[in-house]
Design a protein around this motif. Structure first.
Motif, PDB file in Angstrom:
ATOM      1  N   ALA A 178     -21.676 -10.354 -28.622  1.00  0.00           N
ATOM      2  CA  ALA A 178     -22.722 -11.376 -28.756  1.00  0.00           C
ATOM      3  C   ALA A 178     -22.093 -12.607 -29.393  1.00  0.00           C
ATOM      4  CB  ALA A 178     -23.886 -10.855 -29.599  1.00  0.00           C
ATOM      5  N   ASP A 179     -21.412 -13.397 -28.593  1.00  0.00           N
ATOM      6  CA  ASP A 179     -20.751 -14.605 -29.095  1.00  0.00           C
ATOM      7  C   ASP A 179     -21.723 -15.772 -29.132  1.00  0.00           C
ATOM      8  OD1 ASP A 179     -17.911 -13.856 -29.528  1.00  0.00           O
ATOM      9  OD2 ASP A 179     -18.028 -13.285 -27.430  1.00  0.00           O
ATOM     10  N   ASP A 180     -21.409 -16.759 -29.972  1.00  0.00           N
ATOM     11  CA  ASP A 180     -22.253 -17.947 -30.063  1.00  0.00           C
ATOM     12  C   ASP A 180     -22.192 -18.742 -28.765  1.00  0.00           C
ATOM     13  OD1 ASP A 180     -20.135 -20.111 -30.226  1.00  0.00           O
ATOM     14  OD2 ASP A 180     -19.576 -18.943 -31.982  1.00  0.00           O
ATOM     15  N   THR A 181     -23.143 -19.629 -28.583  1.00  0.00           N
ATOM     16  CA  THR A 181     -23.280 -20.367 -27.317  1.00  0.00           C
ATOM     17  C   THR A 181     -22.611 -21.730 -27.343  1.00  0.00           C
ATOM     18  OG1 THR A 181     -25.392 -21.349 -28.004  1.00  0.00           O
ATOM     19  CG2 THR A 181     -25.477 -19.223 -26.853  1.00  0.00           C
ATOM     20  N   THR A 182     -21.832 -22.025 -28.394  1.00  0.00           N
ATOM     21  CA  THR A 182     -21.356 -23.391 -28.599  1.00  0.00           C
ATOM     22  C   THR A 182     -19.842 -23.527 -28.470  1.00  0.00           C
ATOM     23  OG1 THR A 182     -21.390 -22.948 -30.991  1.00  0.00           O
ATOM     24  CG2 THR A 182     -23.298 -24.068 -30.041  1.00  0.00           C
ATOM     25  N   CYS A 183     -19.218 -22.663 -27.674  1.00  0.00           N
ATOM     26  CA  CYS A 183     -17.770 -22.734 -27.499  1.00  0.00           C
ATOM     27  C   CYS A 183     -17.395 -23.963 -26.675  1.00  0.00           C
ATOM     28  CB  CYS A 183     -17.252 -21.472 -26.820  1.00  0.00           C
ATOM     29  SG  CYS A 183     -15.481 -21.527 -26.462  1.00  0.00           S
ATOM     30  N   GLY A 184     -16.645 -24.869 -27.279  1.00  0.00           N
ATOM     31  CA  GLY A 184     -16.261 -26.095 -26.579  1.00  0.00           C
ATOM     32  C   GLY A 184     -15.413 -25.842 -25.361  1.00  0.00           C
ATOM     33  N   TRP A 185     -14.452 -24.933 -25.468  1.00  0.00           N
ATOM     34  CA  TRP A 185     -13.598 -24.642 -24.305  1.00  0.00           C
ATOM     35  C   TRP A 185     -14.449 -24.223 -23.106  1.00  0.00           C
ATOM     36  CZ3 TRP A 185      -9.428 -26.909 -25.311  1.00  0.00           C
ATOM     37  CH2 TRP A 185      -8.582 -26.652 -26.366  1.00  0.00           C
ATOM     38  N   TYR A 186     -15.442 -23.379 -23.350  1.00  0.00           N
ATOM     39  CA  TYR A 186     -16.286 -22.878 -22.258  1.00  0.00           C
ATOM     40  C   TYR A 186     -17.069 -24.021 -21.612  1.00  0.00           C
ATOM     41  CZ  TYR A 186     -20.122 -20.420 -19.942  1.00  0.00           C
ATOM     42  OH  TYR A 186     -21.041 -19.970 -19.019  1.00  0.00           O
ATOM     43  N   HIS A 187     -17.682 -24.853 -22.414  1.00  0.00           N
ATOM     44  CA  HIS A 187     -18.534 -25.913 -21.866  1.00  0.00           C
ATOM     45  C   HIS A 187     -17.725 -27.057 -21.261  1.00  0.00           C
ATOM     46  CE1 HIS A 187     -22.278 -24.154 -23.219  1.00  0.00           C
ATOM     47  NE2 HIS A 187     -21.736 -23.944 -24.418  1.00  0.00           N
ATOM     48  N   LEU A 188     -16.504 -27.275 -21.736  1.00  0.00           N
ATOM     49  CA  LEU A 188     -15.693 -28.378 -21.221  1.00  0.00           C
ATOM     50  C   LEU A 188     -14.861 -27.982 -20.004  1.00  0.00           C
ATOM     51  CD1 LEU A 188     -14.500 -29.830 -24.638  1.00  0.00           C
ATOM     52  CD2 LEU A 188     -16.156 -30.866 -23.066  1.00  0.00           C
ATOM     53  N   SER A 189     -14.805 -26.700 -19.704  1.00  0.00           N
ATOM     54  CA  SER A 189     -14.065 -26.250 -18.521  1.00  0.00           C
ATOM     55  C   SER A 189     -14.981 -26.236 -17.306  1.00  0.00           C
ATOM     56  CB  SER A 189     -13.478 -24.861 -18.763  1.00  0.00           C
ATOM     57  OG  SER A 189     -14.497 -23.931 -19.094  1.00  0.00           O
ATOM     58  N   ARG A 190     -14.362 -26.070 -16.178  1.00  0.00           N
ATOM     59  CA  ARG A 190     -15.077 -26.070 -14.896  1.00  0.00           C
ATOM     60  C   ARG A 190     -16.213 -25.048 -14.913  1.00  0.00           C
ATOM     61  NH1 ARG A 190     -14.632 -22.439 -10.843  1.00  0.00           N
ATOM     62  NH2 ARG A 190     -12.889 -21.361 -11.881  1.00  0.00           N
ATOM     63  N   SER A 191     -17.400 -25.493 -14.514  1.00  0.00           N
ATOM     64  CA  SER A 191     -18.506 -24.547 -14.391  1.00  0.00           C
ATOM     65  C   SER A 191     -18.288 -23.693 -13.137  1.00  0.00           C
ATOM     66  CB  SER A 191     -19.846 -25.272 -14.315  1.00  0.00           C
ATOM     67  OG  SER A 191     -19.887 -26.121 -13.175  1.00  0.00           O
ATOM     68  N   ARG A 192     -18.765 -22.491 -13.176  1.00  0.00           N
ATOM     69  CA  ARG A 192     -18.599 -21.569 -12.054  1.00  0.00           C
ATOM     70  C   ARG A 192     -19.846 -20.712 -11.949  1.00  0.00           C
ATOM     71  NH1 ARG A 192     -17.462 -16.529 -14.140  1.00  0.00           N
ATOM     72  NH2 ARG A 192     -16.605 -15.709 -12.195  1.00  0.00           N
ATOM     73  N   GLN A 193     -20.028 -20.135 -10.782  1.00  0.00           N
ATOM     74  CA  GLN A 193     -21.139 -19.220 -10.569  1.00  0.00           C
ATOM     75  C   GLN A 193     -20.704 -17.822 -10.979  1.00  0.00           C
ATOM     76  OE1 GLN A 193     -24.366 -19.864  -9.527  1.00  0.00           O
ATOM     77  NE2 GLN A 193     -24.667 -17.720 -10.116  1.00  0.00           N
ATOM     78  N   PRO A 194     -21.279 -17.272 -12.051  1.00  0.00           N
ATOM     79  CA  PRO A 194     -20.873 -15.923 -12.462  1.00  0.00           C
ATOM     80  C   PRO A 194     -21.143 -14.909 -11.355  1.00  0.00           C
ATOM     81  CG  PRO A 194     -22.178 -16.994 -14.172  1.00  0.00           C
ATOM     82  CD  PRO A 194     -22.290 -17.844 -12.945  1.00  0.00           C
ATOM     83  N   ARG A 195     -20.316 -13.886 -11.292  1.00  0.00           N
ATOM     84  CA  ARG A 195     -20.549 -12.802 -10.346  1.00  0.00           C
ATOM     85  C   ARG A 195     -21.800 -12.032 -10.775  1.00  0.00           C
ATOM     86  NH1 ARG A 195     -15.530 -11.932  -7.742  1.00  0.00           N
ATOM     87  NH2 ARG A 195     -14.500 -13.974  -7.754  1.00  0.00           N
ATOM     88  N   ALA A 196     -22.447 -11.421  -9.810  1.00  0.00           N
ATOM     89  CA  ALA A 196     -23.691 -10.703 -10.077  1.00  0.00           C
ATOM     90  C   ALA A 196     -23.462  -9.542 -11.030  1.00  0.00           C
ATOM     91  CB  ALA A 196     -24.280 -10.194  -8.763  1.00  0.00           C
ATOM     92  N   ALA A 197     -24.491  -9.247 -11.807  1.00  0.00           N
ATOM     93  CA  ALA A 197     -24.448  -8.056 -12.655  1.00  0.00           C
ATOM     94  C   ALA A 197     -24.528  -6.814 -11.782  1.00  0.00           C
ATOM     95  CB  ALA A 197     -25.599  -8.086 -13.648  1.00  0.00           C
ATOM     96  N   HIS A 198     -24.022  -5.716 -12.304  1.00  0.00           N
ATOM     97  CA  HIS A 198     -24.077  -4.468 -11.556  1.00  0.00           C
ATOM     98  C   HIS A 198     -25.480  -3.874 -11.610  1.00  0.00           C
ATOM     99  CE1 HIS A 198     -23.660  -0.066 -10.997  1.00  0.00           C
ATOM    100  NE2 HIS A 198     -22.825  -0.457 -10.044  1.00  0.00           N
ATOM    101  N   SER A 199     -25.870  -3.242 -10.527  1.00  0.00           N
ATOM    102  CA  SER A 199     -27.121  -2.485 -10.489  1.00  0.00           C
ATOM    103  C   SER A 199     -26.941  -1.301  -9.554  1.00  0.00           C
ATOM    104  CB  SER A 199     -28.294  -3.356 -10.018  1.00  0.00           C
ATOM    105  OG  SER A 199     -28.068  -3.811  -8.695  1.00  0.00           O
ATOM    106  N   GLY A 200     -27.728  -0.273  -9.770  1.00  0.00           N
ATOM    107  CA  GLY A 200     -27.637   0.919  -8.926  1.00  0.00           C
ATOM    108  C   GLY A 200     -26.521   1.846  -9.369  1.00  0.00           C
ATOM    109  N   ASN A 201     -26.035   2.649  -8.434  1.00  0.00           N
ATOM    110  CA  ASN A 201     -24.985   3.634  -8.709  1.00  0.00           C
ATOM    111  C   ASN A 201     -23.743   3.315  -7.888  1.00  0.00           C
ATOM    112  OD1 ASN A 201     -26.545   5.309 -10.483  1.00  0.00           O
ATOM    113  ND2 ASN A 201     -27.670   6.036  -8.689  1.00  0.00           N
TER     114      ASN A 201
END
Length: 439
Positions: free
Chosen positions: A9-32
């Motif tokens: 549970a990291d904080d939401t204010t990481c500069g490296w994360y926000h200043l780097s290229r935005s990307r579409q996260p891969r989908a979360a897993h569901s099912g088996n």
């Protein structure tokens, strides 16, 4: 059944994360889902392990699981130093046993080379600069550290340059430091951008699931990892979770989740860049372990990183951000008085997995469970290469580096609570106090 009680549970204010290229996260897993290979943790170690397993076993699917988003966790929160040289703080000359130091150098260089090749191959925009690093001092204790390290580098036959304080402004702008030891082999990166780029260029037989925190595991003939929306069954499990390996039932009481904190400014104007002077990008690490790390980034921002907290559950705590940002402002003001009106745009924390004997774990943890855990602050290079070499070993390979890692004693035991927290917190406070002007 092992219940995973502590989740990232990291904080939401990481500069490296926000200043780097935005990307579409891969989908979360569901099912088996069932797979021969499952890797948990998509930081530097897990990404390297999954990539190498995919190359070694091209006909098999590799499942890679990340609890948060790629680039959001600890691998995207460090200071961005891909360091080549060994630095044994327990040795008088910071090198220690020469044979061990030579292997450590080979490991770090192999990690650098692996990352450099991937950045070039896939065109990853992560501000990678092979510009070396400065280790700088202001206090007498720090000057003694530089002199000791210089002797160690002579013993290891590694290049360096000692730079007097009067010459340092030509390099880093500030007049703050009395002396620095420059070593040319360090590579500087934007860590979140690099992790994102590595994840988006994995081999085709790696399936990445993000935002999928594992909540329980059954270590049976088959390893069953459960989460809120499904289950993943693995023949073989690779843990690349650093201190969260303890939450998975391994190395309990042997790792220390210590957080360190950073702030990064807005971009400097052209006038501010001229007032600062020095080279267009550089990195400074402190001679005192508890001092301040400073960077000037290729996009003309200044980063300040210092202060530590011991968070036994491995989770961020907002009270430390509020407390330590004031220390960052003081550290910035003492180094850059010529730039008084440059504010911080982001402040964040990031965890380190440390052990009391500065050792990590590499190899088997249980039947069909393996791990490369506890990077001791060298996540970029050492995390990367141990992830790759673990996959090589699982594919049946052996070499000098693998044998060295397998033979290492691993992290030693910590004292029980409440003595552990009391001792760690006292040590962190005393270390930061002793750092003096280097803090």
């Amino acid at each position: 059944m092992t219940k995973v009680t502590h989740l990232p549970a990291d904080d939401t204010t990481c500069g490296w994360y926000h200043l780097s290229r935005s990307r579409q996260p891969r989908a979360a897993h569901s099912g088996n889902t069932s797979a021969r290979w499952v890797v948990v943790g998509a930081g530097f170690t897990g990404l390297a392990a999954a990539r190498e397993l995919a190359l070694k076993f091209p006909s098999e699917e590799i499942v890679l699981i990340e609890a948060q988003e790629v680039g959001f966790g600890p691998s995207g929160r460090n200071a961005g130093f891909a360091i080549d040289l060994p630095h044994d703080i327990g040795a008088d000359d910071y090198i220690g046993d020469i044979d061990t130091a030579k292997i450590a150098l080979k490991l770090n260089l192999a990690g650098q080379s692996f990352l450099r090749d991937l950045v070039q191959e896939h065109g990853i925009d992560c501000q990678m600069k092979a510009c070396g690093k400065y280790q700088a001092a202001i206090e007498d204790r720090g000057i003694a550290v530089l002199d000791a390290y210089r002797r160690g580098l002579d013993k290891l036959d590694q290049a360096y340059q000692m730079i007097e304080g009067s010459e340092l402004p030509e390099h880093i702008g500030t007049h703050f430091y009395r002396k620095a030891l420059f070593t040319p082999g360090t590579v500087l990166i934007q860590p979140s951008a690099l992790v994102k780029g590595l994840a988006d260029n994995l081999p085709g037989n790696v399936t990445l699931y993000e935002r999928t925190p594992i909540t329980s595991i059954d270590y049976g003939d088959k390893i069953v990892l459960s989460h809120s929306n499904g289950r993943i069954t693995a023949d073989k499990l690779v843990l690349a979770t650093n201190a969260f390996g303890m939450s998975f039932g391994f190395l309990k009481g042997r790792m220390l989740p210590v957080f360190t904190y950073a702030s990064i400014t807005r971009q400097l104007t052209e006038d501010e860049q001229a007032r600062l002077g020095g080279k267009p990008f550089w990195g400074v690490i402190p001679a005192d372990t508890f001092g301040t790390t400073v960077r000037r980034t290729p996009d003309n921002r200044l980063l300040i990183r210092n202060s530590f907290s011991f968070n036994p559950d491995g989770r961020a705590n907002s009270k430390y951000l509020e407390r330590f940002v004031e220390r960052h402002r003081a550290s910035y003001a003492s180094r850059f008085p010529m730039l008084p009106n440059v504010g911080f745009e982001y402040t964040w924390g990031g965890s380190l997995a440390l052990s009391r004997n500065h050792m990590g774990h590499f190899g088997q943890l249980a039947p069909n469970v393996y791990g490369a855990l506890c990077c001791n602050g060298l996540g970029v290079t050492r995390g990367t290469i141990t992830g790759k070499l673990l996959a090589d070993w699982l594919a049946g390979e052996r070499n000098e580096l693998i044998d060295f890692l397998l033979a290492a004693p691993g992290p030693n035991s910590n004292p029980p609570e409440p003595f552990l927290s009391l001792g760690v917190n006292l040590n962190l406070r005393w270390g930061q106090y002793r750092a003096g002007k280097e803090s």
